[in-house]
Design an enzyme around this catalytic site. Sequence first.
Site, mmCIF file in Angstrom:
data_model
loop_
_atom_site.group_PDB
_atom_site.id
_atom_site.type_symbol
_atom_site.label_atom_id
_atom_site.label_comp_id
_atom_site.label_asym_id
_atom_site.label_seq_id
_atom_site.Cartn_x
_atom_site.Cartn_y
_atom_site.Cartn_z
ATOM 1 N N ARG A 165 0.817 -1.208 0.000
ATOM 2 C CA ARG A 165 0.000 0.000 0.000
ATOM 3 C C ARG A 165 0.860 1.270 0.000
ATOM 4 O O ARG A 165 0.366 2.353 -0.289
ATOM 5 C CB ARG A 165 -0.956 -0.005 1.197
ATOM 6 C CG ARG A 165 -2.135 -0.944 1.032
ATOM 7 C CD ARG A 165 -2.957 -1.076 2.293
ATOM 8 N NE ARG A 165 -2.335 -1.983 3.250
ATOM 9 C CZ ARG A 165 -2.922 -2.409 4.368
ATOM 10 N NH1 ARG A 165 -4.147 -1.993 4.656
ATOM 11 N NH2 ARG A 165 -2.302 -3.239 5.180
ATOM 12 N N HIS A 167 -1.201 -4.921 -4.617
ATOM 13 C CA HIS A 167 -2.119 -3.800 -4.379
ATOM 14 C C HIS A 167 -2.150 -2.850 -5.569
ATOM 15 O O HIS A 167 -3.178 -2.236 -5.864
ATOM 16 C CB HIS A 167 -1.690 -3.047 -3.118
ATOM 17 C CG HIS A 167 -2.656 -1.986 -2.694
ATOM 18 N ND1 HIS A 167 -3.943 -2.266 -2.288
ATOM 19 C CD2 HIS A 167 -2.525 -0.627 -2.632
ATOM 20 C CE1 HIS A 167 -4.567 -1.136 -1.990
ATOM 21 N NE2 HIS A 167 -3.744 -0.136 -2.190
ATOM 22 N N ASP A 197 -14.425 1.349 -3.704
ATOM 23 C CA ASP A 197 -13.872 2.694 -3.900
ATOM 24 C C ASP A 197 -13.506 2.867 -5.373
ATOM 25 O O ASP A 197 -13.450 1.906 -6.140
ATOM 26 C CB ASP A 197 -12.659 2.959 -2.999
ATOM 27 C CG ASP A 197 -11.569 1.917 -3.153
ATOM 28 O OD1 ASP A 197 -11.374 1.400 -4.273
ATOM 29 O OD2 ASP A 197 -10.896 1.600 -2.156
ATOM 30 N N LYS A 245 -15.711 6.905 -1.787
ATOM 31 C CA LYS A 245 -15.294 6.791 -0.392
ATOM 32 C C LYS A 245 -14.416 7.971 -0.001
ATOM 33 O O LYS A 245 -13.456 8.298 -0.696
ATOM 34 C CB LYS A 245 -14.524 5.474 -0.207
ATOM 35 C CG LYS A 245 -13.901 5.267 1.163
ATOM 36 C CD LYS A 245 -13.235 3.907 1.258
ATOM 37 C CE LYS A 245 -12.000 3.797 0.381
ATOM 38 N NZ LYS A 245 -11.306 2.505 0.557
ATOM 39 N N ARG A 287 -11.825 9.072 2.835
ATOM 40 C CA ARG A 287 -11.027 8.505 3.919
ATOM 41 C C ARG A 287 -10.193 9.620 4.565
ATOM 42 O O ARG A 287 -9.188 10.061 3.983
ATOM 43 C CB ARG A 287 -10.110 7.409 3.374
ATOM 44 C CG ARG A 287 -9.366 6.626 4.451
ATOM 45 C CD ARG A 287 -8.325 5.693 3.829
ATOM 46 N NE ARG A 287 -8.898 4.584 3.109
ATOM 47 C CZ ARG A 287 -9.308 3.448 3.655
ATOM 48 N NH1 ARG A 287 -9.232 3.305 4.965
ATOM 49 N NH2 ARG A 287 -9.790 2.479 2.908
ATOM 50 N N ASP A 331 -12.574 -6.448 -3.756
ATOM 51 C CA ASP A 331 -11.401 -5.664 -3.374
ATOM 52 C C ASP A 331 -10.201 -6.591 -3.308
ATOM 53 O O ASP A 331 -10.342 -7.818 -3.400
ATOM 54 C CB ASP A 331 -11.631 -4.982 -2.022
ATOM 55 C CG ASP A 331 -10.875 -3.662 -1.883
ATOM 56 O OD1 ASP A 331 -9.980 -3.413 -2.718
ATOM 57 O OD2 ASP A 331 -11.164 -2.893 -0.958
ATOM 58 N N ASP A 384 -8.613 -5.641 5.510
ATOM 59 C CA ASP A 384 -7.733 -5.381 6.652
ATOM 60 C C ASP A 384 -8.597 -5.211 7.902
ATOM 61 O O ASP A 384 -8.941 -6.176 8.567
ATOM 62 C CB ASP A 384 -6.871 -4.157 6.374
ATOM 63 C CG ASP A 384 -5.785 -3.946 7.429
ATOM 64 O OD1 ASP A 384 -5.777 -4.684 8.432
ATOM 65 O OD2 ASP A 384 -4.954 -3.043 7.260
ATOM 66 N N THR A 395 -14.274 -0.552 5.530
ATOM 67 C CA THR A 395 -14.808 -0.130 4.233
ATOM 68 C C THR A 395 -15.842 -1.124 3.713
ATOM 69 O O THR A 395 -16.923 -0.731 3.260
ATOM 70 C CB THR A 395 -13.670 0.016 3.208
ATOM 71 O OG1 THR A 395 -12.795 1.059 3.624
ATOM 72 C CG2 THR A 395 -14.221 0.359 1.827
#
Length: 320
Positions: A99, A133, A172, A201, A203, A227, A231, A235
Amino acid sequence: MVSETNPYKVFAGSQGHAIAQRICDYLGCQLGSVKVDRFSDGEFAVAFEESVRGQSVYLVQSTCPTSDNLMELLLMIDAAKRASAYKVIAVVPYFGWARQDRKDKPRVSIGAKLVANMIQTAGADRVITVDLHADQIQGFFDIPVDHLYGANVLAPYVEDLRLKDLIIASPDIGGSKRAANFCKKLHTIYDREVPMVICYKHRPDFNKVSEIRVLGDVKDKDVILVDDMADTSGTLCKAAQVMKENGARSVRAMVTHGIMSGEACQRITNSVLEELFFTDTIPFDQTRCNKVRIVSIAKPIAETIRAIQEHRSVSEQNVG
């Protein structure tokens, strides 16, 4: 020279034993033995308990938290190189720190690039991984990267659900490409177009979501949120709630990597989600959450290993 009698061996780190054994079952080989000795101060050392000289060595270990898992992989790579392995291939089902793939604000690290450098410096000749990711992380490596897709095993699971009015949703905007690709894959199965909606979304901080809105119509639809990872699952749960509020008949979630940190299991259990299904890239005890279903990614990894050993195309059997 590569050994003629046993050209490769598969070993597993502490976080890779379960999936590595499944990989070996598909390959028809024995899982190699590696020992991890730990000192009282937290330091540890790894040692192979059998010869790897002249062989291709596949080291299965996800670099999920804690950082000990990454360090263990690095030490295994180093030990294999020093033991005169012919090739060392890091099999990293879940590539942690992914990420952190860009400098999106001042004075931050690019963790994905740093981890890629560490794996290469340790001596890996190749990397096999699943659903990065961000696709561009492959470019952080100067060695071959075989990027596999969880959709190859998750799509058949969706097919078996036999949902009447299926619609795919991205939680998202950033995941819209992933969801769109999954729609294309389902199109080949259902022989009809599978529609998609997107969630907007906001954040305000890491692992926090303040607002989600649906862009599209989900009334009387069977929604599957797609997705790459779950985690904290905040979301997914909020998106599922919004889908229900917008008239969805049922809501499920599908991810490749089930990190499930913090209160994720409790959130999923208390959510409107009917189920959450993901692959076994990260070990997970299903007794922690009765809504979780696990689909193994071991077969595509095993097929990739076999293709590499036989010098055949990997992409032909692992197209996402």
